[in-house]
Design a protein around this motif. Structure first.
Motif, PDB file in Angstrom:
ATOM      1  N   ARG A   1       0.716  -1.327  -0.065  1.00 37.93           N
ATOM      2  CA  ARG A   1      -0.036   0.249  -0.044  1.00 37.93           C
ATOM      3  C   ARG A   1       0.845   1.296   0.017  1.00 37.93           C
ATOM      4  O   ARG A   1       0.435   2.386  -0.374  1.00 37.93           O
ATOM      5  N   TRP A   2       1.993   1.121   0.430  1.00 36.27           N
ATOM      6  CA  TRP A   2       2.893   2.334   0.685  1.00 36.27           C
ATOM      7  C   TRP A   2       3.746   2.708  -0.559  1.00 36.27           C
ATOM      8  O   TRP A   2       4.843   2.525  -0.771  1.00 36.27           O
ATOM      9  N   THR A   3       2.989   3.239  -1.562  1.00 41.20           N
ATOM     10  CA  THR A   3       3.436   3.742  -2.709  1.00 41.20           C
ATOM     11  C   THR A   3       2.298   4.793  -3.479  1.00 41.20           C
ATOM     12  O   THR A   3       1.312   4.739  -2.725  1.00 41.20           O
ATOM     13  N   VAL A   4       2.583   5.584  -4.608  1.00 40.51           N
ATOM     14  CA  VAL A   4       1.603   6.097  -4.949  1.00 40.51           C
ATOM     15  C   VAL A   4       0.576   5.491  -5.864  1.00 40.51           C
ATOM     16  O   VAL A   4       0.867   4.258  -6.139  1.00 40.51           O
ATOM     17  N   GLN A   5      -0.491   6.027  -6.198  1.00 41.94           N
ATOM     18  CA  GLN A   5      -1.657   5.129  -6.598  1.00 41.94           C
ATOM     19  C   GLN A   5      -1.313   4.821  -8.129  1.00 41.94           C
ATOM     20  O   GLN A   5      -1.640   3.618  -8.591  1.00 41.94           O
TER      21      GLN A   5
ATOM     22  N   GLY B   1       0.083   1.489  -7.641  1.00 47.77           N
ATOM     23  CA  GLY B   1      -0.989   0.528  -7.002  1.00 47.77           C
ATOM     24  C   GLY B   1      -1.001   0.751  -5.488  1.00 47.77           C
ATOM     25  O   GLY B   1      -1.860  -0.032  -4.966  1.00 47.77           O
ATOM     26  N   GLY B   2      -0.665   1.936  -5.296  1.00 46.23           N
ATOM     27  CA  GLY B   2      -0.574   2.362  -3.789  1.00 46.23           C
ATOM     28  C   GLY B   2      -1.689   3.261  -3.260  1.00 46.23           C
ATOM     29  O   GLY B   2      -2.582   3.398  -3.927  1.00 46.23           O
ATOM     30  N   MET B   3      -1.499   3.744  -2.031  1.00 51.81           N
ATOM     31  CA  MET B   3      -2.875   4.489  -1.517  1.00 51.81           C
ATOM     32  C   MET B   3      -2.686   5.998  -1.554  1.00 51.81           C
ATOM     33  O   MET B   3      -3.429   6.792  -0.916  1.00 51.81           O
ATOM     34  N   PHE B   4      -1.404   6.420  -1.845  1.00 52.91           N
ATOM     35  CA  PHE B   4      -1.145   7.848  -1.987  1.00 52.91           C
ATOM     36  C   PHE B   4      -1.223   8.396  -3.425  1.00 52.91           C
ATOM     37  O   PHE B   4      -0.761   8.003  -4.348  1.00 52.91           O
ATOM     38  N   ASP B   5      -1.917   9.713  -3.275  1.00 57.14           N
ATOM     39  CA  ASP B   5      -2.186  10.554  -4.543  1.00 57.14           C
ATOM     40  C   ASP B   5      -0.711  10.884  -5.040  1.00 57.14           C
ATOM     41  O   ASP B   5       0.204  11.136  -4.068  1.00 57.14           O
ATOM     42  N   GLN B   6      -0.405  10.926  -6.202  1.00 57.60           N
ATOM     43  CA  GLN B   6       0.715  11.462  -6.942  1.00 57.60           C
ATOM     44  C   GLN B   6       0.398  12.971  -7.384  1.00 57.60           C
ATOM     45  O   GLN B   6      -0.818  13.170  -7.545  1.00 57.60           O
TER      46      GLN B   6
ATOM     47  N   THR C   1       0.116  15.636 -10.514  1.00 58.41           N
ATOM     48  CA  THR C   1       0.041  15.984 -11.964  1.00 58.41           C
ATOM     49  C   THR C   1       1.322  16.341 -12.508  1.00 58.41           C
ATOM     50  O   THR C   1       1.736  17.171 -11.916  1.00 58.41           O
ATOM     51  N   GLY C   2       2.025  15.415 -13.327  1.00 57.57           N
ATOM     52  CA  GLY C   2       3.137  16.087 -13.880  1.00 57.57           C
ATOM     53  C   GLY C   2       4.501  15.713 -13.008  1.00 57.57           C
ATOM     54  O   GLY C   2       5.479  16.375 -13.259  1.00 57.57           O
ATOM     55  N   ALA C   3       4.321  15.370 -11.897  1.00 66.44           N
ATOM     56  CA  ALA C   3       5.398  15.228 -10.702  1.00 66.44           C
ATOM     57  C   ALA C   3       5.067  13.880  -9.871  1.00 66.44           C
ATOM     58  O   ALA C   3       5.028  14.073  -8.807  1.00 66.44           O
ATOM     59  N   THR C   4       5.362  12.727 -10.520  1.00 69.42           N
ATOM     60  CA  THR C   4       5.219  11.460  -9.814  1.00 69.42           C
ATOM     61  C   THR C   4       6.563  11.190  -8.785  1.00 69.42           C
ATOM     62  O   THR C   4       6.459  10.617  -7.824  1.00 69.42           O
ATOM     63  N   ILE C   5       7.642  11.489  -9.222  1.00 69.79           N
ATOM     64  CA  ILE C   5       8.889  11.347  -8.736  1.00 69.79           C
ATOM     65  C   ILE C   5       9.089  11.832  -7.322  1.00 69.79           C
ATOM     66  O   ILE C   5       9.438  11.160  -6.307  1.00 69.79           O
ATOM     67  N   THR C   6       8.492  12.781  -7.033  1.00 74.11           N
ATOM     68  CA  THR C   6       8.695  13.545  -5.596  1.00 74.11           C
ATOM     69  C   THR C   6       7.781  12.918  -4.681  1.00 74.11           C
ATOM     70  O   THR C   6       8.313  12.289  -3.556  1.00 74.11           O
ATOM     71  N   PRO C   7       6.409  12.667  -4.832  1.00 76.59           N
ATOM     72  CA  PRO C   7       5.647  11.915  -3.750  1.00 76.59           C
ATOM     73  C   PRO C   7       5.956  10.678  -3.575  1.00 76.59           C
ATOM     74  O   PRO C   7       6.154  10.035  -2.554  1.00 76.59           O
ATOM     75  N   ARG C   8       6.507   9.765  -4.722  1.00 75.06           N
ATOM     76  CA  ARG C   8       7.074   8.472  -4.655  1.00 75.06           C
ATOM     77  C   ARG C   8       8.381   8.397  -3.761  1.00 75.06           C
ATOM     78  O   ARG C   8       8.325   7.644  -2.855  1.00 75.06           O
TER      79      ARG C   8
ATOM     80  N   VAL D   1       9.153  10.597  -1.271  1.00 82.30           N
ATOM     81  CA  VAL D   1       8.603  10.849   0.144  1.00 82.30           C
ATOM     82  C   VAL D   1       8.060   9.877   0.705  1.00 82.30           C
ATOM     83  O   VAL D   1       8.341   9.146   1.774  1.00 82.30           O
ATOM     84  N   VAL D   2       6.957   8.977  -0.083  1.00 79.34           N
ATOM     85  CA  VAL D   2       6.460   7.879   0.527  1.00 79.34           C
ATOM     86  C   VAL D   2       7.319   6.986   0.903  1.00 79.34           C
ATOM     87  O   VAL D   2       7.217   6.141   1.867  1.00 79.34           O
ATOM     88  N   GLN D   3       8.331   6.749   0.104  1.00 82.18           N
ATOM     89  CA  GLN D   3       9.216   5.320   0.302  1.00 82.18           C
ATOM     90  C   GLN D   3      10.139   5.891   1.545  1.00 82.18           C
ATOM     91  O   GLN D   3      10.305   4.926   2.571  1.00 82.18           O
ATOM     92  N   ALA D   4      10.640   6.951   1.667  1.00 81.38           N
ATOM     93  CA  ALA D   4      11.360   7.362   2.751  1.00 81.38           C
ATOM     94  C   ALA D   4      10.326   7.267   4.253  1.00 81.38           C
ATOM     95  O   ALA D   4      10.959   6.713   5.169  1.00 81.38           O
ATOM     96  N   VAL D   5       9.293   7.709   4.246  1.00 81.18           N
ATOM     97  CA  VAL D   5       8.687   7.603   5.269  1.00 81.18           C
ATOM     98  C   VAL D   5       8.343   6.326   5.690  1.00 81.18           C
ATOM     99  O   VAL D   5       8.283   5.829   6.759  1.00 81.18           O
ATOM    100  N   LYS D   6       7.936   5.384   4.558  1.00 80.81           N
ATOM    101  CA  LYS D   6       7.628   4.184   4.897  1.00 80.81           C
ATOM    102  C   LYS D   6       8.753   3.415   5.516  1.00 80.81           C
ATOM    103  O   LYS D   6       8.748   2.752   6.673  1.00 80.81           O
ATOM    104  N   THR D   7      10.151   3.533   5.097  1.00 78.56           N
ATOM    105  CA  THR D   7      11.414   2.884   5.634  1.00 78.56           C
ATOM    106  C   THR D   7      11.659   3.488   7.069  1.00 78.56           C
ATOM    107  O   THR D   7      11.806   2.619   7.980  1.00 78.56           O
ATOM    108  N   ALA D   8      11.504   4.577   7.152  1.00 79.23           N
ATOM    109  CA  ALA D   8      11.862   5.391   8.627  1.00 79.23           C
ATOM    110  C   ALA D   8      10.750   5.038   9.543  1.00 79.23           C
ATOM    111  O   ALA D   8      11.392   4.658  10.728  1.00 79.23           O
ATOM    112  N   ALA D   9       9.431   5.304   9.219  1.00 83.49           N
ATOM    113  CA  ALA D   9       8.735   4.706  10.269  1.00 83.49           C
ATOM    114  C   ALA D   9       8.670   3.058  10.740  1.00 83.49           C
ATOM    115  O   ALA D   9       8.554   3.006  11.836  1.00 83.49           O
ATOM    116  N   LEU D  10       8.968   2.271   9.746  1.00 84.93           N
ATOM    117  CA  LEU D  10       9.160   0.735  10.066  1.00 84.93           C
ATOM    118  C   LEU D  10      10.314   0.889  10.866  1.00 84.93           C
ATOM    119  O   LEU D  10      10.337   0.098  12.130  1.00 84.93           O
ATOM    120  N   TYR D  11      11.452   1.539  10.871  1.00 86.83           N
ATOM    121  CA  TYR D  11      12.592   1.376  11.847  1.00 86.83           C
ATOM    122  C   TYR D  11      12.389   2.065  13.044  1.00 86.83           C
ATOM    123  O   TYR D  11      12.624   1.424  14.051  1.00 86.83           O
TER     124      TYR D  11
END
Length: 214
Positions: A159-163, A166-171, A173-180, A182-192
């Motif tokens: 679930r922890w990626t942009v839509q 196939g994930g649950m976070f909005d991306q 328009t025209g800028a998918t790299i940035t939210p992708r 951030v989501v990955q960084a938050v996922k990894t750090a939160a789990l740690y």
């Protein structure tokens, strides 16, 4: 142009470059403390937003320790803030790095409860494209608020990626790299932080303020 005039012009250009370099270094030296103070104030504001006063009775900035772990997105020690209420652990916050932003690293502040539920995320520093990637700023968009209340179930939590992936976070328009990123960084750090919360709350970490004054 004679050889003498060429030498004179070369000397003038070199002198100008030296003076300009000196001025730049002087300005940086004069503003360094002010910039550091502004960054600290921004961090404190963000800390108080995602860990409100009713969740702790200690000074969050004084309860800051340095932690070195790749899960926080950097090889350098990163600040981790510990919140207590009547000496009971209530929240952990960490400054983390999303290293693969579109225009470079993105510095974030993440806070979780001891059980792993995310209290909030804020963007502290970035160089993303204005009007596109800068929507990670709360002043530009409420997108960053979408992390609150969520939890990472495991390292394989799809679930922890942009839509778009196939994930649950909005991306954006025209800028998918940035939210992708951030989501990955938050996922990894939160789990740690969740998996190591007991250790982080009880460890004798290097004090952030003492280290910054060295």
């Amino acid at each position: 142009m004679t050889k003498k005039s060429m030498q004179r012009n070369g000397f003038l250009l070199a002198a100008f470059a030296i003076v300009a370099t000196f001025l730049v270094l002087a300005v940086e030296a004069l503003t360094a403390d002010r910039i550091k103070s502004q960054q600290r104030a921004q961090t404190l504001r963000s800390l108080n937003e995602i860990i409100p006063a009713d969740r702790h009775d200690n000074d969050l900035y004084q309860s800051c320790g340095l932690v070195r772990n790749p899960a926080l997105g950097s090889e350098q020690p990163m600040p981790v803030y510990r919140a207590f209420d009547d000496q009971k652990p209530t929240a952990l916050a960490a400054e983390i790095i999303a290293p693969n932003g579109y225009s470079g690293p993105i510095r974030l502040l993440l806070a979780i409860r001891p059980d792993g539920e995310i209290l909030g995320v804020r963007t502290l520093q970035h160089q993303e494209t204005p009007g596109l990637g800068d929507k990670i700023e709360l002043q530009k968009s409420d997108w960053i608020l979408s992390f609150a209340g969520k939890q990472v179930r495991s390292a394989d939590d799809e679930r922890w990626t942009v839509q778009r992936d196939g994930g649950m976070f909005d991306q954006f328009t025209g800028a998918t790299i940035t939210p992708r990123a951030v989501v990955q960084a938050v996922k990894t750090a939160a789990l740690y932080l969740e998996e190591n919360s007991t250790t982080l709350f009880n460890s004798d970490l290097a004090n952030c303020q003492e280290a910054s004054n060295e």
